[in-house]
Design a protein around this motif. Sequence first.
Motif, mmCIF file in Angstrom:
data_model
loop_
_atom_site.group_PDB
_atom_site.id
_atom_site.type_symbol
_atom_site.label_atom_id
_atom_site.label_comp_id
_atom_site.label_asym_id
_atom_site.label_seq_id
_atom_site.Cartn_x
_atom_site.Cartn_y
_atom_site.Cartn_z
ATOM 1 N N TRP A 106 -12.628 1.918 -15.105
ATOM 2 C CA TRP A 106 -11.239 1.691 -15.495
ATOM 3 C C TRP A 106 -11.062 0.343 -16.178
ATOM 4 C CZ3 TRP A 106 -8.166 5.432 -16.216
ATOM 5 C CH2 TRP A 106 -8.219 6.580 -15.413
ATOM 6 N N ALA A 107 -11.810 -0.682 -15.750
ATOM 7 C CA ALA A 107 -11.713 -1.997 -16.382
ATOM 8 C C ALA A 107 -12.167 -1.952 -17.836
ATOM 9 C CB ALA A 107 -12.556 -3.008 -15.604
ATOM 10 N N LEU A 108 -13.079 -1.042 -18.153
ATOM 11 C CA LEU A 108 -13.513 -0.865 -19.540
ATOM 12 C C LEU A 108 -12.596 0.086 -20.294
ATOM 13 C CD1 LEU A 108 -17.360 -0.502 -18.933
ATOM 14 C CD2 LEU A 108 -16.206 -2.460 -19.968
ATOM 15 N N ALA A 109 -12.159 1.160 -19.633
ATOM 16 C CA ALA A 109 -11.395 2.207 -20.321
ATOM 17 C C ALA A 109 -9.979 1.762 -20.662
ATOM 18 C CB ALA A 109 -11.349 3.461 -19.460
ATOM 19 N N ALA A 110 -9.318 1.045 -19.759
ATOM 20 C CA ALA A 110 -7.909 0.683 -19.990
ATOM 21 C C ALA A 110 -7.723 -0.189 -21.235
ATOM 22 C CB ALA A 110 -7.346 0.003 -18.754
ATOM 23 N N PRO A 111 -8.440 -1.318 -21.369
ATOM 24 C CA PRO A 111 -8.269 -2.101 -22.598
ATOM 25 C C PRO A 111 -8.782 -1.387 -23.835
ATOM 26 C CG PRO A 111 -10.007 -3.043 -21.232
ATOM 27 C CD PRO A 111 -9.325 -2.005 -20.408
ATOM 28 N N ALA A 112 -9.853 -0.585 -23.686
ATOM 29 C CA ALA A 112 -10.361 0.175 -24.833
ATOM 30 C C ALA A 112 -9.317 1.168 -25.313
ATOM 31 C CB ALA A 112 -11.647 0.902 -24.457
ATOM 32 N N PHE A 113 -8.623 1.795 -24.369
ATOM 33 C CA PHE A 113 -7.561 2.743 -24.695
ATOM 34 C C PHE A 113 -6.439 2.056 -25.469
ATOM 35 C CE2 PHE A 113 -3.400 4.436 -23.417
ATOM 36 C CZ PHE A 113 -3.505 5.736 -23.849
ATOM 37 N N VAL A 114 -5.988 0.904 -24.973
ATOM 38 C CA VAL A 114 -4.883 0.179 -25.615
ATOM 39 C C VAL A 114 -5.296 -0.321 -26.995
ATOM 40 C CG1 VAL A 114 -3.385 -1.842 -25.453
ATOM 41 C CG2 VAL A 114 -3.861 -0.472 -23.410
ATOM 42 N N LEU A 115 -6.466 -0.924 -27.089
ATOM 43 C CA LEU A 115 -6.925 -1.456 -28.370
ATOM 44 C C LEU A 115 -7.162 -0.356 -29.391
ATOM 45 C CD1 LEU A 115 -9.403 -4.237 -27.182
ATOM 46 C CD2 LEU A 115 -7.134 -4.549 -28.168
ATOM 47 N N SER A 116 -7.637 0.805 -28.914
ATOM 48 C CA SER A 116 -7.860 1.925 -29.825
ATOM 49 C C SER A 116 -6.553 2.417 -30.427
ATOM 50 C CB SER A 116 -8.563 3.068 -29.082
ATOM 51 O OG SER A 116 -8.759 4.179 -29.931
ATOM 52 N N LEU A 117 -5.520 2.548 -29.590
ATOM 53 C CA LEU A 117 -4.214 2.974 -30.089
ATOM 54 C C LEU A 117 -3.618 1.938 -31.037
ATOM 55 C CD1 LEU A 117 -2.483 4.559 -26.966
ATOM 56 C CD2 LEU A 117 -3.602 5.713 -28.869
ATOM 57 N N LEU A 118 -3.741 0.653 -30.680
ATOM 58 C CA LEU A 118 -3.197 -0.394 -31.542
ATOM 59 C C LEU A 118 -3.924 -0.453 -32.882
ATOM 60 C CD1 LEU A 118 -2.606 -3.336 -29.020
ATOM 61 C CD2 LEU A 118 -0.875 -1.958 -30.179
ATOM 62 N N SER A 119 -5.237 -0.274 -32.854
ATOM 63 C CA SER A 119 -6.001 -0.330 -34.105
ATOM 64 C C SER A 119 -5.604 0.797 -35.046
ATOM 65 C CB SER A 119 -7.502 -0.262 -33.806
ATOM 66 O OG SER A 119 -7.870 1.014 -33.302
ATOM 67 N N VAL A 120 -5.253 1.955 -34.479
ATOM 68 C CA VAL A 120 -4.791 3.073 -35.300
ATOM 69 C C VAL A 120 -3.367 2.822 -35.795
ATOM 70 C CG1 VAL A 120 -4.183 5.522 -35.254
ATOM 71 C CG2 VAL A 120 -6.307 4.752 -34.202
#
Length: 231
Positions: free
Chosen positions: A73-87
């Motif tokens: 979860w510590a890896l997935a949560a920021p990856a999820f947010v950054l992925s959406l923001l990058s798009v």
Amino acid sequence: MVEQRNASQHWRIRARRHPSAFLLAAQLLSLLIYPLFDDLTAGRVVFGAFGVLVLALAVWVVNRSPAINWIAWALAAPAFVLSLLSVAIESEPLLVASSALEALLYFYAAGSLIAYMMSDHRVTTDELFAAGATFTLLAWGFAYAFLVCQAWYPGSFTGAVEPERPRAWLELLFLSFTNLSAVGLGDVIPLGSTARVLVMLEQFAGVGYVAVVVSRLIGLTMLRVPPRSRG
């Protein structure tokens, strides 16, 4: 109404028994969808959406394995947010940051599945799906690592088509699959030292995965089959 409820319950049971199958199916489905949207403006949004889906499935599979959940979860949560923001804002630095986190998550999920498959001497159907899912997780993880390498060290990769431009995501994923499976097609080539080290590490991972994990699953499966059935 009763039939719908029974069908829903049936799929929930399947999901609990074979979570690795859903992760593998999502990875393979994304391979079919990528070429359809690769040249469209909306393609990046589609890729981002599928990335989020695979992230969620990867964490779900890790939850079913002996791994520590909070790391996933510590890896997935920021990856999820950054992925959406990058798009959403089309930010290349955010895309690189999310790619780095996704690479770490995929490697962690792959290691968790390997630990899950090696934890006992019994081969289940879900472990067979996990063998395929682990391969795709490793391929995706190294593809994201290649993407980060290319962003940090421009000119790390070249290709047969337009050799001077940076390699597209699908090209790097193709390189990862051919490298991990030891096919060795050479239309995408690492040039930089860091890129070549990553490619060598993936080659080592691919050989080790087949030699240790896959061969073990095959051996245990053969031991489970009665001698008359084999002959």
